[in-house]
Design a protein around this motif. Structure first.
Motif, PDB file in Angstrom:
ATOM      1  N   CYS A   9     -96.061  24.633  13.876  1.00  0.00           N
ATOM      2  CA  CYS A   9     -97.440  25.025  13.532  1.00  0.00           C
ATOM      3  C   CYS A   9     -98.492  24.195  14.247  1.00  0.00           C
ATOM      4  O   CYS A   9     -99.653  24.190  13.827  1.00  0.00           O
ATOM      5  CB  CYS A   9     -97.654  24.908  12.031  1.00  0.00           C
ATOM      6  SG  CYS A   9     -96.537  25.886  11.050  1.00  0.00           S
ATOM      7  N   ILE A  10     -98.127  23.496  15.278  1.00  0.00           N
ATOM      8  CA  ILE A  10     -99.056  22.570  15.914  1.00  0.00           C
ATOM      9  C   ILE A  10    -100.369  23.278  16.273  1.00  0.00           C
ATOM     10  O   ILE A  10    -100.389  24.353  16.858  1.00  0.00           O
ATOM     11  CB  ILE A  10     -98.413  21.921  17.157  1.00  0.00           C
ATOM     12  CG1 ILE A  10     -99.205  20.693  17.604  1.00  0.00           C
ATOM     13  CG2 ILE A  10     -98.229  22.926  18.292  1.00  0.00           C
ATOM     14  CD1 ILE A  10     -98.423  19.793  18.554  1.00  0.00           C
ATOM     15  N   GLY A  11    -101.481  22.687  15.827  1.00  0.00           N
ATOM     16  CA  GLY A  11    -102.792  23.283  16.046  1.00  0.00           C
ATOM     17  C   GLY A  11    -103.170  24.334  15.021  1.00  0.00           C
ATOM     18  O   GLY A  11    -104.261  24.918  15.085  1.00  0.00           O
ATOM     19  N   ASP A  12    -102.295  24.584  14.042  1.00  0.00           N
ATOM     20  CA  ASP A  12    -102.560  25.633  13.051  1.00  0.00           C
ATOM     21  C   ASP A  12    -102.069  25.194  11.672  1.00  0.00           C
ATOM     22  O   ASP A  12    -101.410  25.945  10.958  1.00  0.00           O
ATOM     23  CB  ASP A  12    -101.856  26.935  13.485  1.00  0.00           C
ATOM     24  CG  ASP A  12    -102.232  28.121  12.609  1.00  0.00           C
ATOM     25  OD1 ASP A  12    -103.361  28.136  12.092  1.00  0.00           O
ATOM     26  OD2 ASP A  12    -101.380  29.008  12.427  1.00  0.00           O
ATOM     27  N   TYR A  13    -102.364  23.939  11.320  1.00  0.00           N
ATOM     28  CA  TYR A  13    -101.861  23.393  10.064  1.00  0.00           C
ATOM     29  C   TYR A  13    -102.688  23.878   8.864  1.00  0.00           C
ATOM     30  O   TYR A  13    -103.924  23.937   8.942  1.00  0.00           O
ATOM     31  CB  TYR A  13    -101.907  21.860  10.090  1.00  0.00           C
ATOM     32  CG  TYR A  13    -101.072  21.215  11.160  1.00  0.00           C
ATOM     33  CD1 TYR A  13     -99.799  21.695  11.466  1.00  0.00           C
ATOM     34  CD2 TYR A  13    -101.552  20.119  11.867  1.00  0.00           C
ATOM     35  CE1 TYR A  13     -99.032  21.099  12.457  1.00  0.00           C
ATOM     36  CE2 TYR A  13    -100.787  19.513  12.860  1.00  0.00           C
ATOM     37  CZ  TYR A  13     -99.524  20.010  13.150  1.00  0.00           C
ATOM     38  OH  TYR A  13     -98.779  19.426  14.121  1.00  0.00           O
ATOM     39  N   PRO A  14    -102.027  24.202   7.754  1.00  0.00           N
ATOM     40  CA  PRO A  14    -102.776  24.478   6.528  1.00  0.00           C
ATOM     41  C   PRO A  14    -103.355  23.167   5.989  1.00  0.00           C
ATOM     42  O   PRO A  14    -102.662  22.152   5.925  1.00  0.00           O
ATOM     43  CB  PRO A  14    -101.708  25.055   5.595  1.00  0.00           C
ATOM     44  CG  PRO A  14    -100.414  24.485   6.095  1.00  0.00           C
ATOM     45  CD  PRO A  14    -100.571  24.346   7.577  1.00  0.00           C
ATOM     46  N   CYS A  15    -104.636  23.180   5.625  1.00  0.00           N
ATOM     47  CA  CYS A  15    -105.304  21.959   5.178  1.00  0.00           C
ATOM     48  C   CYS A  15    -106.038  22.197   3.865  1.00  0.00           C
ATOM     49  O   CYS A  15    -106.248  23.328   3.439  1.00  0.00           O
ATOM     50  CB  CYS A  15    -106.319  21.477   6.230  1.00  0.00           C
ATOM     51  SG  CYS A  15    -105.603  21.093   7.836  1.00  0.00           S
ATOM     52  N   TYR A  16    -106.417  21.112   3.238  1.00  0.00           N
ATOM     53  CA  TYR A  16    -107.294  21.193   2.072  1.00  0.00           C
ATOM     54  C   TYR A  16    -108.323  20.072   2.178  1.00  0.00           C
ATOM     55  O   TYR A  16    -108.122  19.071   2.863  1.00  0.00           O
ATOM     56  CB  TYR A  16    -106.523  21.105   0.758  1.00  0.00           C
ATOM     57  CG  TYR A  16    -105.694  19.849   0.583  1.00  0.00           C
ATOM     58  CD1 TYR A  16    -106.258  18.683   0.077  1.00  0.00           C
ATOM     59  CD2 TYR A  16    -104.340  19.849   0.924  1.00  0.00           C
ATOM     60  CE1 TYR A  16    -105.495  17.541  -0.085  1.00  0.00           C
ATOM     61  CE2 TYR A  16    -103.576  18.711   0.766  1.00  0.00           C
ATOM     62  CZ  TYR A  16    -104.157  17.560   0.259  1.00  0.00           C
ATOM     63  OH  TYR A  16    -103.403  16.429   0.090  1.00  0.00           O
TER      64      TYR A  16
END
Length: 509
Positions: A102-109
């Motif tokens: 998922c490099i460059g497309d990480y789920p974040c909060y």
């Protein structure tokens, strides 16, 4: 046309005065595995790089889903659902499988400038993907702890993360053993069933026949034709590739053996090599065959002094010799062609001339000063003899095809008048035409009295070129075959696989 997902029309590309592609047409159908094949330098990589946006075409058109598209940079290709998996992996070793996928497309909060990667969600999503494609690889695993085959699976997972329409694979089996290759093929068949269209590039003809629905052949930058895989033979495909009738299976002619040139007695290295004994005569091609990871690589390094040994003796022309480093091997006229020409063979930033002459500095220099004239004459002689295709001896070696790079490494040791040459996987990543050239070169060398030791994972290769074959398993020489014994490929595999004693006796009898 509704069944065509990707189409190129009249693609042309030149580099300086060299025409790499000449009006190439290509079609990829929905849900098919399409083989792309040709000699090194035929234009396969150039075509793929144009489709992927790494190169910009000079002329021609590209259609995706029936719509004309301008692909001028990699992001254009990615937006169209095209993913490329190259021979050299693009993974970060110190990151996890999930982080790489998922490099460059990480789920974040978080909020504002304080965003934190949601590792729990990241791992769950990637694990679901790995489970979906049937791979028992944990999302939390570190890349550096995975095998080559597992790392390749991660590359495929990266490509699938964005649900691609088209997957392009360039020589994906180059570093895999037979079992890993079968596993990869099983995965590709599953992707095909899901509707993914695949372009598969490989020099191995058997893989083309096993995997593909159709095959497109390129030669000298031109499309020679596209055929249904089930309607063509290996010899016919080879002829399309090289433009002349070459049998896909090479056969060694009669050899004339001379005196013993190299001998190993009782070689042992920890738990890697155990009591190795082997001999090579002048004018003889001896092959060491075994399944991947059975100690062949360690043995190839040990016999050139690149590995500290626990026990063992080396003899050159009957005289006991100490080989404590590759420098000692070079001094004794031993040449070595590594299995990885780019990482452990070629000087990629140097010219063809310097790559060939580097082992012969004593011949071309005086008091530390290189004679340009002598160097040019030496290199030109071997470029001509080995028929190395190049624009000139000052061409950067990195720009040569794989087959010509391999010839350049062989030329390096011939220029140094090596009398014994060791080649580890000599035709890895080399097309069938260049393979034939390399086999011919080895045979010509034997006729001049050079002794040759080949390490190979390809059974047809060792059967075709060898005077004798040693079989390795678990760091030991478990069998030696010669003459009519080599006609039985089952006999070789019995030794290589290590089946039960009872079954072995039945097969060998």
């Amino acid at each position: 046309m509704e069944n065509i997902i990707l189409q190129t029309k009249g693609i042309c590309k030149s580099f300086g005065g060299t025409k790499a592609l000449k009006e190439v047409d290509f079609e990829l159908r929905r849900g098919e595995i399409h083989g792309l094949i040709g000699e090194n330098g035929a234009g396969k990589s150039t075509l793929i790089k144009i489709i992927a946006g790494y190169y910009v075409k000079d002329q021609g058109e590209i259609f995706v889903d029936g719509q004309r598209r301008n692909i001028e940079k990699p992001s254009d290709s990615l937006d169209l659902g095209i993913r490329v998996i190259s021979q050299e992996f693009n993974l970060v070793n110190d990151m996890s499988v999930a982080e790489n996928v998922c490099i460059g497309d990480y789920p974040c909060y978080g909020r504002g400038r304080k965003w934190i990667v949601n590792k729990k969600l990241l791992n769950e999503r990637v694990q679901a993907l790995m489970d979906e494609i049937g791979e028992p690889i944990r999302a939390e695993a570190m890349i550096k702890n995975l095998s080559v085959a597992e790392q390749q699976t991660v590359e495929i997972a990266k490509a699938l993360w964005k649900e691609p329409k088209i997957l392009i694979m360039d020589e994906p089996t180059a570093a895999l053993n037979d079992q890993e290759t079968k596993h990869l093929f099983s995965l590709l068949f599953r992707l095909k069933e899901k509707g993914v269209s695949i372009i598969f590039i490989t020099h191995r003809l058997q893989e083309q026949f096993t995997l593909t629905d159709r095959i497109t052949v390129l030669r000298d930058g031109c499309r020679i034709g596209t055929v249904l895989t089930k309607d063509i033979t290996a010899d016919e495909l080879t002829t399309m590739m090289v433009g002349k009738n070459i049998n896909a299976n090479y056969a060694r002619t009669n050899s004339r053996l001379g005196d013993l040139i190299f001998e190993v007695r009782g070689l042992s290295v920890g738990n890697t090599l155990k009591d190795i004994n082997l001999k090579v005569h002048k004018g003889e091609i001896v092959s060491v065959f075994g399944l991947l990871g059975q100690g062949q690589d360690a043995l190839s390094r040990a016999v050139i002094g690149d590995m500290k040994i626990d026990e063992g003796e080396f003899y050159i022309c009957g005289e006991k010799t100490r080989l404590r480093s590759p420098k000692d091997a070079v001094k004794h006229r031993i040449g070595f062609v590594s299995e990885d020409r780019k990482k452990a063979g070629l000087l990629l930033l140097q010219t063809l001339k310097r790559n060939i002459s580097i082992a012969s500095m004593e011949k071309i220099s005086r008091k530390g000063v290189i004679s340009s004239k002598t160097e040019k004459e030496l290199v030109s002689r071997w470029v001509e003899k080995l028929r190395i295709k190049c624009s000139g001896i000052n061409q950067p070696v990195a720009s040569l095809s794989g087959g010509n790079q391999q010839k350049a490494l062989i030329a390096r040791w011939l220029a140094n008048e090596s009398e014994f040459i060791i080649l580890n996987l000599p035709t890895r990543g080399v097309d069938v035409g260049a393979k034939y050239d390399i086999y011919r070169i080895l045979e010509d060398l034997c006729s001049t009295g050079v002794g040759i030791l080949v390490f190979s994972l390809e059974l047809p290769e060792v059967l075709g070129i060898s005077d004798r074959i040693y079989i390795m398993r678990e760091g030991q020489i478990v069998g030696e075959l010669q003459n009519d014994e080599m006609l039985n490929s089952d006999r070789i595999m019995v030794y290589a696989v290590g089946i039960s004693d009872k079954t072995q006796e039945e097969v060998l009898s």
